[in-house]
Each structure stands twice: as structure tokens, then as C-alpha cells.
Design an enzyme around this catalytic site. Structure first.
Site, PDB file in Angstrom:
ATOM      1  N   SER A 175     -35.275  52.730  67.728  1.00  0.00           N
ATOM      2  CA  SER A 175     -35.666  51.639  66.837  1.00  0.00           C
ATOM      3  C   SER A 175     -37.155  51.341  66.804  1.00  0.00           C
ATOM      4  O   SER A 175     -37.654  50.797  65.820  1.00  0.00           O
ATOM      5  CB  SER A 175     -34.913  50.364  67.226  1.00  0.00           C
ATOM      6  OG  SER A 175     -35.216  49.986  68.562  1.00  0.00           O
ATOM      7  N   HIS A 203     -29.794  52.328  63.288  1.00  0.00           N
ATOM      8  CA  HIS A 203     -30.906  52.591  62.375  1.00  0.00           C
ATOM      9  C   HIS A 203     -30.756  53.910  61.625  1.00  0.00           C
ATOM     10  O   HIS A 203     -31.675  54.310  60.896  1.00  0.00           O
ATOM     11  CB  HIS A 203     -32.224  52.577  63.148  1.00  0.00           C
ATOM     12  CG  HIS A 203     -32.549  51.253  63.756  1.00  0.00           C
ATOM     13  ND1 HIS A 203     -33.238  50.273  63.090  1.00  0.00           N
ATOM     14  CD2 HIS A 203     -32.226  50.731  64.973  1.00  0.00           C
ATOM     15  CE1 HIS A 203     -33.359  49.205  63.867  1.00  0.00           C
ATOM     16  NE2 HIS A 203     -32.746  49.457  65.014  1.00  0.00           N
ATOM     17  N   LYS A 235     -28.477  46.028  58.853  1.00  0.00           N
ATOM     18  CA  LYS A 235     -29.653  46.833  58.504  1.00  0.00           C
ATOM     19  C   LYS A 235     -29.411  47.486  57.146  1.00  0.00           C
ATOM     20  O   LYS A 235     -29.546  46.831  56.118  1.00  0.00           O
ATOM     21  CB  LYS A 235     -29.952  47.807  59.638  1.00  0.00           C
ATOM     22  CG  LYS A 235     -30.243  47.059  60.949  1.00  0.00           C
ATOM     23  CD  LYS A 235     -30.450  47.961  62.115  1.00  0.00           C
ATOM     24  CE  LYS A 235     -30.785  47.168  63.369  1.00  0.00           C
ATOM     25  NZ  LYS A 235     -29.667  46.297  63.844  1.00  0.00           N
TER      26      LYS A 235
END
Length: 382
Positions: A175, A203, A235
Site C-alpha cells: 500500500s 489495493h 477502495k
């Protein structure tokens, strides 16, 4: 009593103090922050779905039907048809037998590690893993063995000396650096040493791979090679929450044993409805991933022309390493003075001496936004 004020003062003096910003606009590239318009490059809204009107409409429709709260944990009376439908859709999306919703990625990681490992077992992890994976290992009581970042020889050594049940947990996309774990090599090592491989793809999912299958899709890995997959919904999916996907036996084990599942109120059913909508968009609108690739390539080319040394990241996470926390803060403030928001990332989030600007891109950014960022970075170039 412990003197809290002196510790806060010390954090300020060392440029490690953190503060919240108050947004006056939806999450999007052009924000209104405390009354000021800023171009943001620090969100994890990679596909630009956090303020997509179709997702918002699904949320509103869900609230009209289900209300604003779930009322209890999934195992009491909080598991709705909407939750169930989302779990089935996520299982299909990831190509696994079942999926299980959690209220956050942190809780999901705690659930997996504490359910699969105990005091006589071993958890092996990359040193740059997310804090939730590290905390999960500590909470499990298992022996935690960490290896240098992406060092496969070190990972093999940790697996060779592991005792009891062994789980190797790793970020699919790291990340803070934006690089990928060496998943094919790790999968081979885990098979060789009869260890679980767990990938936190918070991610990667939605961003990497031809169909948004994340780091596993990028490398072409199947559920047999990676039996435990964790993904977050806050996300690329643009909503909130998380899930674990795997075999039916794995999911049933988590339902029966995971304290962070059993003793947590379920996400609102309306949020599940919104996520079903965002998942549909994620799967259908591949242009979002292609546009991200264009933006990242444009930024990397421009930043390198300015003289910045960029870590090897092909993801929307593009760090500019400053080194000292004071320097990272100065860079962030200089950009903000030009109307650009990029927060400084400092220890303990990253190792000492590696404070940085963590620049992130969204499919909602335009190429002219990247050019504006590069123009602002000229004054910071080495």
C-alpha cells in the site's frame, strides 16, 4: 497517570503529528477541503466509484427498503438477502466457492489469522505488510516470522523453520510502495512447505488484471495456489467493508470461529446494495483500468524527466521518497500552496528514513490533472 501531552508535543516537534481534514464535498479528484478547492492525489478511490451516481442511487434505494442499519451481527438477525447476494457475487467475481463479508479489512485479516493459527503455529509475513496482518498474527498467539521485503530466499528460510500449522500472509499490492508481491514464487514455496498462502489484495482488486481480478488475475493464479483471498470494498469498489473469499470449508470455519465476525454488527444492507452496483460497474467498464494505466504512465514519464527516482510501481500508487519526515511535510505543504492535496506519509506507517509523498491516481482524474501535478512538482525536483 501517563503524561499524554508531552508525547503529543514530541510528535509535533518530530514532524510526525497527524491531523484530520474536514471535507465539504464528495470523494472525487476535485475536493473542497475546509472551504478550499484542492486537486487531490491521495485517495484510494482508484476507479472513481465513490461518488458515482449509479452507486449512490443503489444506496438510496437500499436505504428505502432496508433502512439505515443492520441491527445486529450476521449470526443474530443482521444478515439480509442483500448481504447474501453480495457474498455470492463476490465469490463469483473471485472464482471461489464462497465469500464472507466483514465490516472492515482490518477485521477480516484478524479473522483469518486468528481462526487458522494458534500458539503452536507460525505466521510468516513480508516486512512491509499492512499493520492489520501483523496485528492478526500477534493476536493469534502464533510465532510471527518476518522476511525482508520480497526476498524469496528469506521467505523460504522462514518457512523451513516454521512449526505447527503455517500461514504465509502477504499484501498483493503493497500500500505504501505500490509494488507487487512475488506471488508465483510464494505460491510455489507454500506448496513446497505445505503452508497456507493468504493474499490481502485490498489495493489490487478491481485495478489489476484484465477483468479486475487483482494481483492474482495479474499473475494468473488460481484458488488452489492462493487458498485465502481478502479484499476491501472501500477502495476500487468505492463503498466500505471487506470480504474473505475461499473454499466453503474456509468460510464456514470463519463463521464459526472468527471473533471479529461473530461479535461485530453487520454492515448496513443498503451498503451491500450499493456494492453490488459498483461491482457490476467494475466488471463492465474496463475503460477505467485502461485509463488508469495511461495516467500512471504519463506521470512516471514526466516525474522521471524531472529527475525523480521512482520505485518500480505500475499501480496507481506512486510514492516520491523524501527520506526525512520534515522534508515530506515541506513537500506536501508546497503542493498544497499550489492547490494540490498530497499527504505526507511518515513513520511508523513507513520505515524510518523513508517518509514520502504517496501519490495515488483515480480513473476520475484527467490527463490535464496529471500535467498540473507535474508542473507543481517542478519546484521540488532534485
Amino acid at each position: 497517570m501517563k503524561d499524554l501531552r508531552s508525547a503529543l508535543t514530541q510528535a509535533r516537534e518530530q514532524h510526525l503529528y497527524r491531523r484530520r481534514r474536514v471535507l465539504d464535498s464528495p470523494q472525487q479528484p476535485h475536493l473542497v477541503v475546509e472551504g478550499r478547492s484542492l486537486l487531490s492525489f491521495c485517495s484510494n478511490d482508484y476507479l472513481g466509484l465513490a461518488s458515482d451516481p449509479r452507486v449512490a442511487q443503489a444506496l438510496c434505494k437500499g436505504v428505502a427498503h432496508w433502512g439505515s442499519g443492520s441491527g445486529s451481527a450476521h449470526l443474530v438477525s443482521g444478515h439480509s438477502r442483500a448481504h447474501h447476494a453480495l457474498e455470492e457475487a463476490l465469490a463469483d467475481f473471485t472464482g471461489r466457492e464462497r465469500a464472507l463479508l466483514f465490516s472492515s479489512g482490518y477485521l477480516a485479516n484478524l479473522a483469518v489469522i486468528t481462526s487458522l493459527c494458534g500458539r503452536r503455529d507460525t505466521v510468516v509475513q513480508d516486512k512491509l505488510n499492512h499493520a492489520s496482518l501483523i496485528d492478526g498474527a500477534r493476536l493469534s498467539g502464533a510465532e510471527l516470522k518476518r522476511y525482508a521485503h520480497n526476498d524469496m530466499a528469506a521467505a523460504r528460510k522462514r518457512l523451513t523453520t516454521a512449526r505447527g500449522e503455517c500461514l504465509l500472509a502477504v499484501d498483493g499490492v503493497f500500500s505504501m510502495d505500490g509494488d507487487l508481491a512475488e506471488l508465483p514464487a510464494l505460491a510455489a514455496l507454500c506448496r513446497e512447505h505445505d503452508a497456507w498462502l493468504m493474499v490481502d489484495d485490498a489495493h489490487g482488486l478491481g485495478v489489476l488484471g484484465k477483468a479486475g481480478g487483482g494481483s492474482l488475475g495479474h499473475f494468473g493464479l488460481n484458488p488452489d495456489q492462493v487458498p485465502v483471498l481478502m479484499g476491501t470494498l472501500g477502495k476500487a469498489f468505492g463503498t466500505a467493508g471487506a470480504f474473505v473469499a475461499g473454499s466453503a470449508d474456509l468460510i464456514e470455519t470463519l463463521i464459526q470461529k472468527a471473533r471479529s465476525y461473530i461479535f461485530t454488527t453487520a454492515l448496513p444492507a443498503a451498503l451491500a446494495e450499493a456494492t453490488l452496483a459498483s461491482l457490476g460497474i467494475l466488471r463492465e467498464e474496463a475503460w477505467r483500468r485502461r485509463h488508469l494505466e495511461v495516467l500512471v504512465a504519463r506521470f512516471r514519464q514526466g516525474a522521471q524527466q524531472l529527475g525523480f527516482e521512482l520505485p518500480p510501481s505500475g499501480t496507481p500508487i506512486q510514492p516520491l521518497i523524501a527520506g526525512r519526515s520534515e522534508t515530506a511535510m515541506a513537500w506536501s505543504q508546497a503542493l498544497e500552496s499550489q492547490g494540490i492535496l498530497v499527504t505526507a506519509i511518515r513513520p511508523p506507517t513507513v520505515p524510518e528514513g523513508s517518509a514520502r509523498l504517496r501519490i495515488t491516481f483515480s480513473a476520475a482524474h484527467q490527463e490535464q490533472d496529471v500535467d498540473r501535478l507535474l508542473a507543481a512538482l517542478e519546484d521540488l525536483a532534485p
